[in-house]
Design a protein around this motif. Structure first.
Motif, PDB file in Angstrom:
ATOM      1  N   ASN A 123       0.833  -1.210   0.000  1.00 35.70           N
ATOM      2  CA  ASN A 123       0.000   0.000   0.000  1.00 35.70           C
ATOM      3  C   ASN A 123       0.867   1.259   0.000  1.00 35.70           C
ATOM      4  O   ASN A 123       0.554   2.243  -0.663  1.00 35.70           O
ATOM      5  N   SER A 126       2.341   2.198  -3.379  1.00 31.41           N
ATOM      6  CA  SER A 126       1.309   2.350  -4.397  1.00 31.41           C
ATOM      7  C   SER A 126       1.716   3.267  -5.540  1.00 31.41           C
ATOM      8  O   SER A 126       1.256   3.107  -6.670  1.00 31.41           O
ATOM      9  N   THR A 149      -5.642 -12.467  -1.316  1.00 29.29           N
ATOM     10  CA  THR A 149      -6.402 -11.646  -2.262  1.00 29.29           C
ATOM     11  C   THR A 149      -6.049 -10.175  -2.077  1.00 29.29           C
ATOM     12  O   THR A 149      -5.879  -9.425  -3.055  1.00 29.29           O
ATOM     13  N   GLU A 150      -5.909  -9.760  -0.830  1.00 24.95           N
ATOM     14  CA  GLU A 150      -5.636  -8.354  -0.530  1.00 24.95           C
ATOM     15  C   GLU A 150      -4.258  -7.913  -1.029  1.00 24.95           C
ATOM     16  O   GLU A 150      -4.114  -6.791  -1.534  1.00 24.95           O
ATOM     17  N   HIS A 153      -4.445  -7.492  -4.697  1.00 17.61           N
ATOM     18  CA  HIS A 153      -5.168  -6.263  -5.016  1.00 17.61           C
ATOM     19  C   HIS A 153      -4.275  -5.035  -4.854  1.00 17.61           C
ATOM     20  O   HIS A 153      -4.341  -4.092  -5.663  1.00 17.61           O
ATOM     21  N   ILE A 156      -2.046  -4.894  -7.861  1.00 19.14           N
ATOM     22  CA  ILE A 156      -2.815  -4.492  -9.039  1.00 19.14           C
ATOM     23  C   ILE A 156      -3.058  -2.984  -9.025  1.00 19.14           C
ATOM     24  O   ILE A 156      -2.968  -2.305 -10.058  1.00 19.14           O
ATOM     25  N   GLU A 157      -3.360  -2.441  -7.858  1.00 18.18           N
ATOM     26  CA  GLU A 157      -3.562  -0.991  -7.725  1.00 18.18           C
ATOM     27  C   GLU A 157      -2.301  -0.242  -8.146  1.00 18.18           C
ATOM     28  O   GLU A 157      -2.367   0.750  -8.893  1.00 18.18           O
ATOM     29  N   ILE A 172      -4.296 -11.799 -12.616  1.00 18.60           N
ATOM     30  CA  ILE A 172      -5.675 -12.283 -12.438  1.00 18.60           C
ATOM     31  C   ILE A 172      -5.746 -13.779 -12.739  1.00 18.60           C
ATOM     32  O   ILE A 172      -6.413 -14.541 -12.015  1.00 18.60           O
ATOM     33  N   THR A 182     -12.030 -12.627  -6.700  1.00 17.68           N
ATOM     34  CA  THR A 182     -13.349 -12.194  -6.231  1.00 17.68           C
ATOM     35  C   THR A 182     -13.879 -11.130  -7.194  1.00 17.68           C
ATOM     36  O   THR A 182     -13.141 -10.613  -8.040  1.00 17.68           O
ATOM     37  N   ASP A 184     -14.497  -8.213  -6.395  1.00 13.59           N
ATOM     38  CA  ASP A 184     -13.782  -6.977  -6.071  1.00 13.59           C
ATOM     39  C   ASP A 184     -12.565  -6.784  -6.979  1.00 13.59           C
ATOM     40  O   ASP A 184     -12.179  -5.652  -7.274  1.00 13.59           O
ATOM     41  N   THR A 185     -11.957  -7.901  -7.397  1.00 15.73           N
ATOM     42  CA  THR A 185     -10.797  -7.818  -8.282  1.00 15.73           C
ATOM     43  C   THR A 185     -11.161  -7.097  -9.575  1.00 15.73           C
ATOM     44  O   THR A 185     -10.444  -6.213 -10.044  1.00 15.73           O
ATOM     45  N   LEU A 188     -11.742  -3.422  -9.122  1.00 12.27           N
ATOM     46  CA  LEU A 188     -10.476  -2.710  -8.988  1.00 12.27           C
ATOM     47  C   LEU A 188      -9.840  -2.465 -10.354  1.00 12.27           C
ATOM     48  O   LEU A 188      -9.395  -1.350 -10.663  1.00 12.27           O
TER      49      LEU A 188
END
Length: 535
Positions: A123, A126, A149-150, A153, A156-157, A172, A182, A184-185, A188
């Motif tokens: 994060n 980022s 998963t987090e 993500h 990916i961000e 993915i 998920t 959510d993916t 995003l």
């Protein structure tokens, strides 16, 4: 007693002029250079009839622990050194290890990467997609660590910000194999496409969900509509809204609310009212959230009489205005310099029974700033601290914005200097961006680079706009060696430079007869564009 607001340029020594900058290749942690606050410089923002912001205008403390100023970093914030988290320490090491691999840089770090730690680092990285990818790979090789998963993500961000979409789809596919995928993916990825102005690809991403074994529901459509609305692609969002109905899915109250927000941001009051009527026809009531959105639209359109009428209409219907509604009214009225009305709603918010909230107080701080009543703005900061709700970095961003806009540069410098030490409020990346831009505009590039260094020492990484501001300013001042250094740093973290910024750098290099360096960077950019990262 010297009041901040009364200091005159002609008779006072400029803080900018007195702040010395000593730069060298040898770096030391800022915490090593901090001095404790002296009795004379420990000032609060508590309300006082005899004080504006503080009693004295102290200069930032500089200490030369090794005897020579050449080996010293300027300490802007005089807070006592505090222990940094593992995530902050890792980011600091990585951001200052350009020529080393992640594995080599972290070889001496004794840490057992947990999913929580890895997520926090990702994060923080980022704005540095290439670095985030390298750290992601490093983490997976540590013992029995497994990505979640987090953490996927978060990567990916970061990669989405540098438009590495081919690699994102590889990730993915990897997530699908690991059963981490998920809905959510896809939301995003769609958001990153929209941010890159690739609206067609965003909707196609949504349509690919079923190929990956995920059937879209109303909540998934809502996410896509929300992404499009937040990027001001509201007409496309309305098309998706209509398509959802054609597929036999009934929009819920959230669907309508998101679309209301979209038209509100565009200040399209006709569409807003049409949608409200449709909501009521479908049996949905205009609730507090919807009223807040409508009130915000009328505030942005500066239709304040109608705005206040909506507030009273809401109360007449038995709906209790939320803190967000009060915050919106205070922000809107304050920005139009209707301070008395803004303060009336602030008093109403306090009488409403809700606990004090930082956003509401920040709105009041902003209202005072718009009316150039800085003493009252500082008084509100003291009240926030007394209530235990701040201040936060957003509070200071508001104050700094208005001080700089009013050309009160010395005062802005002092506020920035004190926020960490006296209020325990660490500057955010947006705070640093404000200060770097201010110093660049003041042609104090030494100070801009010193602020930049402090930010990097804290493991905070700059984004594209911040790089662009500093590099362009360095070019304009013919400091091309520094400009090239920061440009290279920008490329190293995977940020593709804006065309206008590179054009400025290239032109400056050509004028200085450094065409070979301009060509070198042009080839690097072309390689960055044509050679996507590999998973």
């Amino acid at each position: 007693m010297v009041m901040l607001g009364s200091i005159k340029r002609a008779t006072s020594q400029s803080v900018l002029g007195s702040m010395a900058l000593f730069r060298s290749s040898k770096r030391f942690l800022i915490s090593d250079l901090l001095l404790p606050l002296t009795e004379s410089s420990s000032i609060s923002l508590n309300p006082s009839s005899s004080s504006n912001f503080h009693h004295h205008y102290p200069k930032p403390t500089i200490q030369f622990p090794y005897g020579s100023p050449k080996n010293t970093t300027l300490a802007f914030h005089t807070a006592q050194p505090r222990s940094t988290s593992n995530a902050e320490a890792i980011c600091r090491i990585l951001s200052n290890s350009r020529d080393s691999t992640v594995a080599a840089s972290l070889a001496a770090v004794v840490v057992n990467p947990s999913p929580e730690l890895v997520l926090e680092v990702l994060n923080k990285l980022s704005n540095a997609g290439t670095l985030a990818l390298s750290f992601f790979r490093w983490a997976e090789k540590q013992g029995e660590f497994k990505h979640t998963t987090e953490t996927f993500h978060a990567l990916i961000e970061a990669l989405g910000k540098i438009r590495q979409f081919k690699l994102i789809w590889t990730l993915i596919d990897d997530m699908k194999q690991r059963k981490l995928l998920t809905s959510d993916t896809f939301a995003l990825v769609a958001r990153r496409y929209v941010r890159a102005r690739k609206v067609k690809e965003a909707t196609e991403t949504f349509e690919k969900m079923e190929r990956y074994g995920l059937k879209p529901h109303v909540s998934d459509f809502n996410r896509l509509i929300d992404v499009l609305c937040k990027s001001k692609c509201v007409e496309k969002a309305h098309e998706v809204f209509d398509k959802m109905r054609h597929l036999g899915l009934d929009p819920d109250i959230k669907s309508y609310t998101i679309l209301l927000e979209g038209w509100s941001q565009l200040q399209n009051l006709i569409k807003l009212n049409e949608l409200c009527r449709e909501m009521e026809d479908k049996g949905f009531q205009i609730d507090v959230v919807a009223y807040g959105i409508i009130i915000n639209a009328y505030c942005k359109a500066k239709k304040f009489d109608e705005t206040i009428g909506l507030y009273h209409d809401m109360k007449a219907k038995g709906l209790r205005p939320s803190p967000h509604v009060y915050c919106t009214l205070i922000n809107g009225l304050g920005s139009d310099k209707r301070l008395n009305q803004a303060l009336e709603f602030f008093e109403a918010s306090k009488a409403s029974g809700f606990a004090p909230e930082a956003p509401t107080y920040n709105a009041v701080v902003g209202a005072y700033c718009w009316s150039l009543r800085m003493d009252d703005a500082y008084r509100m900061v003291g009240e926030m601290k007394k209530c235990g709700i701040g201040p936060n970095s957003r509070t200071f961003d508001i104050i700094l914005h208005h001080l700089i806009k009013g050309r009160r540069i010395e005062e802005a410098c002092s506020v920035f200097h004190r926020m960490g030490g006296e209020f325990g409020c660490e500057p955010s990346v947006s705070t640093y961006e404000i200060m770097v831009r201010m110093f660049c505009n003041e042609q104090r590039l030494d100070m801009a680079m010193a602020v930049w260094d402090e930010m990097k020492e804290k493991g905070i990484l700059p984004g594209m706009h911040m790089f662009s501001t500093l590099i362009c300013s360095l070019c304009h001042e013919s400091k091309l060696n520094d400009a090239c250094k920061y440009f290279q740093e920008m490329l190293d973290v995977g940020i593709r430079p804006p065309a206008k910024m590179f054009s400025t750098l290239k032109e400056a290099l050509v004028d200085a007869r450094m065409e070979h360096i301009a060509m070198h960077f042009a080839l690097k950019i072309d390689k960055l564009r044509k050679s996507p990262l590999v998973a």
